[in-house]
Scaffold this motif. Sequence first.
Motif, PDB file in Angstrom:
ATOM      1  N   PRO A 207       0.939  -2.584   8.330  1.00  0.00           N
ATOM      2  CA  PRO A 207       1.927  -1.532   8.053  1.00  0.00           C
ATOM      3  C   PRO A 207       3.230  -2.035   7.430  1.00  0.00           C
ATOM      4  O   PRO A 207       3.913  -1.284   6.767  1.00  0.00           O
ATOM      5  CB  PRO A 207       2.204  -0.917   9.428  1.00  0.00           C
TER       6      PRO A 207
ATOM      7  N   LEU B  87      -4.996  -2.887   7.200  1.00  0.00           N
ATOM      8  CA  LEU B  87      -3.768  -2.775   6.413  1.00  0.00           C
ATOM      9  C   LEU B  87      -2.587  -3.076   7.319  1.00  0.00           C
ATOM     10  O   LEU B  87      -2.425  -2.435   8.351  1.00  0.00           O
ATOM     11  CB  LEU B  87      -3.613  -1.366   5.839  1.00  0.00           C
TER      12      LEU B  87
ATOM     13  N   THR C 142       5.132   3.543   1.487  1.00  0.00           N
ATOM     14  CA  THR C 142       5.182   5.007   1.456  1.00  0.00           C
ATOM     15  C   THR C 142       6.569   5.527   1.831  1.00  0.00           C
ATOM     16  O   THR C 142       7.146   6.352   1.124  1.00  0.00           O
ATOM     17  CB  THR C 142       4.110   5.602   2.391  1.00  0.00           C
TER      18      THR C 142
ATOM     19  N   ASP D 263       3.331  -1.379   3.705  1.00  0.00           N
ATOM     20  CA  ASP D 263       3.188   0.003   3.240  1.00  0.00           C
ATOM     21  C   ASP D 263       4.543   0.486   2.729  1.00  0.00           C
ATOM     22  O   ASP D 263       5.525   0.509   3.466  1.00  0.00           O
ATOM     23  CB  ASP D 263       2.700   0.904   4.378  1.00  0.00           C
TER      24      ASP D 263
ATOM     25  N   THR E  97       0.848  -1.194   0.000  1.00  0.00           N
ATOM     26  CA  THR E  97       0.000   0.000   0.000  1.00  0.00           C
ATOM     27  C   THR E  97       0.882   1.241   0.000  1.00  0.00           C
ATOM     28  O   THR E  97       2.058   1.184   0.360  1.00  0.00           O
ATOM     29  CB  THR E  97      -0.916   0.037   1.238  1.00  0.00           C
ATOM     30  N   ILE E  98       0.278   2.355  -0.386  1.00  0.00           N
ATOM     31  CA  ILE E  98       1.001   3.625  -0.416  1.00  0.00           C
ATOM     32  C   ILE E  98       0.015   4.771  -0.201  1.00  0.00           C
ATOM     33  O   ILE E  98      -1.139   4.687  -0.614  1.00  0.00           O
ATOM     34  CB  ILE E  98       1.753   3.802  -1.755  1.00  0.00           C
ATOM     35  N   ASP E  99       0.471   5.799   0.466  1.00  0.00           N
ATOM     36  CA  ASP E  99      -0.323   7.019   0.645  1.00  0.00           C
ATOM     37  C   ASP E  99       0.241   8.057  -0.319  1.00  0.00           C
ATOM     38  O   ASP E  99       1.116   8.847   0.023  1.00  0.00           O
ATOM     39  CB  ASP E  99      -0.237   7.508   2.091  1.00  0.00           C
TER      40      ASP E  99
ATOM     41  N   THR F 260      -3.423   2.222  -3.352  1.00  0.00           N
ATOM     42  CA  THR F 260      -3.314   3.506  -2.682  1.00  0.00           C
ATOM     43  C   THR F 260      -4.300   3.541  -1.517  1.00  0.00           C
ATOM     44  O   THR F 260      -5.432   3.085  -1.638  1.00  0.00           O
ATOM     45  CB  THR F 260      -3.546   4.682  -3.648  1.00  0.00           C
ATOM     46  N   THR F 261      -3.854   4.064  -0.396  1.00  0.00           N
ATOM     47  CA  THR F 261      -4.715   4.102   0.787  1.00  0.00           C
ATOM     48  C   THR F 261      -5.631   5.321   0.776  1.00  0.00           C
ATOM     49  O   THR F 261      -6.616   5.357   1.488  1.00  0.00           O
ATOM     50  CB  THR F 261      -3.877   4.143   2.083  1.00  0.00           C
TER      51      THR F 261
END
Length: 172
Positions: free
Chosen positions: A151, A149, A156, A154, A25-27, A140-141
């Motif tokens: 971490p 999710l 990001t 992630d 995931t990514i912000d 995408t978060t």
Amino acid sequence: MKLKITLLFIAFISTISFAQTKVGTIDSDYIISLMPENKVILKMAQKYGAKLDSSFAVKVEDFRARLKDYQAKEKEMGDLEKKTVQKELASLEQDINQYQKNGNTLMGLKRDELMRPLYKKLSNAIAEVSKANGYTQILTTTGNQFAYLDPKFDITDLVIKKLGITVPKPTE
């Protein structure tokens, strides 16, 4: 026959194990907000918006002046002249409304045009980090509803590091 079934079963199991996916995931909005170029782009968009606003203000001021003039001279005007001026005022009001609607659309298009290089840069960094870390999918978060999710998936921070962005320390 048993040997063929066993070999087929082993081949099937090994295919499943190779087809495993690794999802991260990514912000992306957070990263975009940290990019130094973002500040420049926001200033450029504000400057463009101010230019549109000044043109809009001129149109509104012209409309107000004509309306005030009409209201002052209305009693002296004949019916035909009143109708003509009222049609002109209605047309100006429509133009103002259309200009405002077009201005909002133009602002959105300009912002998208200015942001395109940032999203391209981010996309390239995501692709490089994903390939380097064996991810097959990145979600995408921002704007998505996830129940949970982990971490550790992630990326990001990895992408921020790849882009060379320094994260400001949180103020307390």
